[in-house]
Design an enzyme around this catalytic site. Structure first.
Site, PDB file in Angstrom:
ATOM      1  N   ARG A 103       0.857  -1.184   0.000  1.00 30.61           N
ATOM      2  CA  ARG A 103       0.000   0.000   0.000  1.00 30.61           C
ATOM      3  C   ARG A 103       0.890   1.231   0.000  1.00 30.61           C
ATOM      4  O   ARG A 103       1.808   1.329   0.825  1.00 30.61           O
ATOM      5  CB  ARG A 103      -0.850  -0.055   1.272  1.00 30.61           C
ATOM      6  CG  ARG A 103      -1.848   1.030   1.403  1.00 30.61           C
ATOM      7  CD  ARG A 103      -2.719   0.783   2.625  1.00 30.61           C
ATOM      8  NE  ARG A 103      -2.145   1.371   3.831  1.00 30.61           N
ATOM      9  CZ  ARG A 103      -2.874   1.867   4.819  1.00 30.61           C
ATOM     10  NH1 ARG A 103      -4.195   1.831   4.758  1.00 30.61           N
ATOM     11  NH2 ARG A 103      -2.300   2.371   5.886  1.00 30.61           N
ATOM     12  N   THR A 107      -0.956   7.697  -1.001  1.00 30.84           N
ATOM     13  CA  THR A 107      -2.201   7.654  -1.795  1.00 30.84           C
ATOM     14  C   THR A 107      -3.132   6.517  -1.361  1.00 30.84           C
ATOM     15  O   THR A 107      -4.292   6.492  -1.750  1.00 30.84           O
ATOM     16  CB  THR A 107      -1.870   7.428  -3.283  1.00 30.84           C
ATOM     17  OG1 THR A 107      -1.260   6.122  -3.405  1.00 30.84           O
ATOM     18  CG2 THR A 107      -0.898   8.476  -3.805  1.00 30.84           C
ATOM     19  N   ASP A 203       1.716  -0.344  12.340  1.00 35.75           N
ATOM     20  CA  ASP A 203       2.041  -0.999  11.062  1.00 35.75           C
ATOM     21  C   ASP A 203       2.418  -2.460  11.340  1.00 35.75           C
ATOM     22  O   ASP A 203       3.464  -2.743  11.935  1.00 35.75           O
ATOM     23  CB  ASP A 203       3.206  -0.253  10.390  1.00 35.75           C
ATOM     24  CG  ASP A 203       3.467  -0.786   8.997  1.00 35.75           C
ATOM     25  OD1 ASP A 203       3.706  -2.001   8.849  1.00 35.75           O
ATOM     26  OD2 ASP A 203       3.424   0.006   8.043  1.00 35.75           O
ATOM     27  N   ASP A 206       5.818  -3.745   9.904  1.00 39.56           N
ATOM     28  CA  ASP A 206       6.973  -3.196  10.631  1.00 39.56           C
ATOM     29  C   ASP A 206       7.109  -3.847  12.009  1.00 39.56           C
ATOM     30  O   ASP A 206       8.221  -4.131  12.469  1.00 39.56           O
ATOM     31  CB  ASP A 206       6.828  -1.680  10.800  1.00 39.56           C
ATOM     32  CG  ASP A 206       7.012  -0.928   9.480  1.00 39.56           C
ATOM     33  OD1 ASP A 206       7.300  -1.575   8.459  1.00 39.56           O
ATOM     34  OD2 ASP A 206       6.859   0.312   9.488  1.00 39.56           O
TER      35      ASP A 206
HETATM   36  C1  PRP Z   1      -0.596  -3.583   5.285  1.00 41.39           C
HETATM   37  C2  PRP Z   1      -1.434  -4.765   5.700  1.00 41.39           C
HETATM   38  C3  PRP Z   1      -2.394  -4.918   4.563  1.00 41.39           C
HETATM   39  C4  PRP Z   1      -2.641  -3.480   4.141  1.00 41.39           C
HETATM   40  C5  PRP Z   1      -3.948  -3.040   4.708  1.00 41.39           C
HETATM   41  O1  PRP Z   1       0.374  -3.996   4.372  1.00 41.39           O
HETATM   42  O2  PRP Z   1      -0.682  -5.932   5.958  1.00 41.39           O
HETATM   43  O3  PRP Z   1      -1.884  -5.684   3.482  1.00 41.39           O
HETATM   44  O4  PRP Z   1      -1.564  -2.694   4.704  1.00 41.39           O
HETATM   45  O5  PRP Z   1      -4.310  -1.793   4.233  1.00 41.39           O
HETATM   46  P1  PRP Z   1      -5.543  -1.573   3.251  1.00 41.39           P
HETATM   47  O6  PRP Z   1      -6.678  -2.374   3.791  1.00 41.39           O
HETATM   48  O7  PRP Z   1      -5.782  -0.080   3.355  1.00 41.39           O
HETATM   49  O8  PRP Z   1      -5.134  -1.997   1.880  1.00 41.39           O
HETATM   50  P2  PRP Z   1       1.448  -2.988   3.727  1.00 41.39           P
HETATM   51  O9  PRP Z   1       0.954  -2.478   2.419  1.00 41.39           O
HETATM   52  O10 PRP Z   1       1.845  -1.962   4.746  1.00 41.39           O
HETATM   53  O11 PRP Z   1       2.653  -3.935   3.389  1.00 41.39           O
HETATM   54  P3  PRP Z   1       3.567  -4.882   4.346  1.00 41.39           P
HETATM   55  O12 PRP Z   1       2.709  -6.065   4.691  1.00 41.39           O
HETATM   56  O13 PRP Z   1       4.693  -5.231   3.440  1.00 41.39           O
HETATM   57  O14 PRP Z   1       4.007  -4.107   5.536  1.00 41.39           O
HETATM   58  N1  URA Z   2      -1.667  -1.365   7.535  1.00 42.79           N
HETATM   59  C1  URA Z   2      -1.209  -1.600   8.786  1.00 42.79           C
HETATM   60  O1  URA Z   2      -0.229  -2.333   8.972  1.00 42.79           O
HETATM   61  N2  URA Z   2      -1.844  -1.019   9.821  1.00 42.79           N
HETATM   62  C2  URA Z   2      -2.925  -0.227   9.663  1.00 42.79           C
HETATM   63  O2  URA Z   2      -3.479   0.266  10.668  1.00 42.79           O
HETATM   64  C3  URA Z   2      -3.378   0.009   8.355  1.00 42.79           C
HETATM   65  C4  URA Z   2      -2.750  -0.592   7.311  1.00 42.79           C
END
Ligand code: PRP
Ligand code: URA
Length: 212
Positions: A103, A107, A203, A206
């Site tokens: 994500r 944006t 997050d 993270d």
């Molecule tokens: C996070 C999470 C979801 C997404 C949720 O992943 O694990 O995949 O955000 O957000 P949304 O419902 O608004 O799409 P991220 O894109 O941060 O990637 P990561 O798992 O690599 O940290």
């Molecule tokens: N992705 C995350 O990891 N945490 C949030 O709260 C939203 C999106």
């Protein structure tokens, strides 16, 4: 789309420690796995099975076994990887495919950067794992991807969901043929102005694997 929100004190207890900002990565990883195993009990309620004849030391009897093709588990990278072990512990004979989605934090648009899945998912029961359902963009894209490949029914499992994400999935899945179920550990209050779940846990990627 059916939404399942199991009401269990152990899930609430473990989620509380998962949310706590003082929880370190090793503990966060263990809790995410344990929570997945608890949610897997509900998520697999409709897993396909067939009769199976056995003999106990006392008498023949008919039990059940998982049907073929075996279920496919799809963790959505990165953070969904933190739930994989908790799921395969309960379904060790399942196959595993991978989807990488990211994500854009400005944006909130989603990019798919990896996919390692069977090309044909016809007749397959699929479990998509991602700890966070925030705007719902990542999960909606993942579900479309699985549906386009022919998945016959899909269960999405998330540890935390925002009402906005659930509403979006409800809208986007309203017109699709395969049955879709969402299993969530908790439904939080809302999204904040940055698209983060409130109170949430921050997050998830993270906290599992470190800041990128
Ligand atoms: C996070 C999470 C979801 C997404 C949720 O992943 O694990 O995949 O955000 O957000 P949304 O419902 O608004 O799409 P991220 O894109 O941060 O990637 P990561 O798992 O690599 O940290
Ligand atoms: N992705 C995350 O990891 N945490 C949030 O709260 C939203 C999106």
């Amino acid at each position: 789309m059916r939404v399942v929100h199991p009401d269990h004190p152990l899930i609430a207890h473990k989620l509380t420690y998962l949310r706590d900002k003082r929880t370190d990565s090793p503990t966060f990883r263990r809790l995410a796995e344990e929570l997945m195993t608890l949610l897997a009990y509900e998520a697999t309620r409709d897993v396909r099975v067939e009769p199976f004849e056995i003999e106990t030391p006392v008498a023949p009897t008919t039990g059940i076994k998982l049907s073929n093709p075996k279920p496919l588990i799809v963790p959505i990278l990165r953070a969904g990887l933190g739930m994989l072990e908790g799921m395969v512990r309960l379904l060790p004979s399942a196959e595993v495919g991978f989807l990488g989605m990211q994500r854009d934090e400005e944006t909130l648009a989603i990019t798919t950067y990896a996919n390692r899945l069977p090309a044909d998912l016809s007749g397959r029961q699929v479990y998509a794992l991602d700890p966070m359902l925030a705007t719902g963009g990542s999960m909606a894209d993942a579900l479309r991807f699985l549906i386009d490949r022919g998945a016959s029914d899909i269960t999405a499992v998330c540890l935390l969901a925002a009402p906005e994400g659930i509403e979006r999935l409800q809208r986007e899945m309203a017109d699709v043929a395969p049955p879709v179920t969402l299993v969530v550990g908790a439904i939080d209050e809302r999204l904040n102005e940055h698209g983060y779940i409130v109170p949430g846990l921050g997050d998830a990627g993270d906290r599992l694997y470190g800041v990128v």
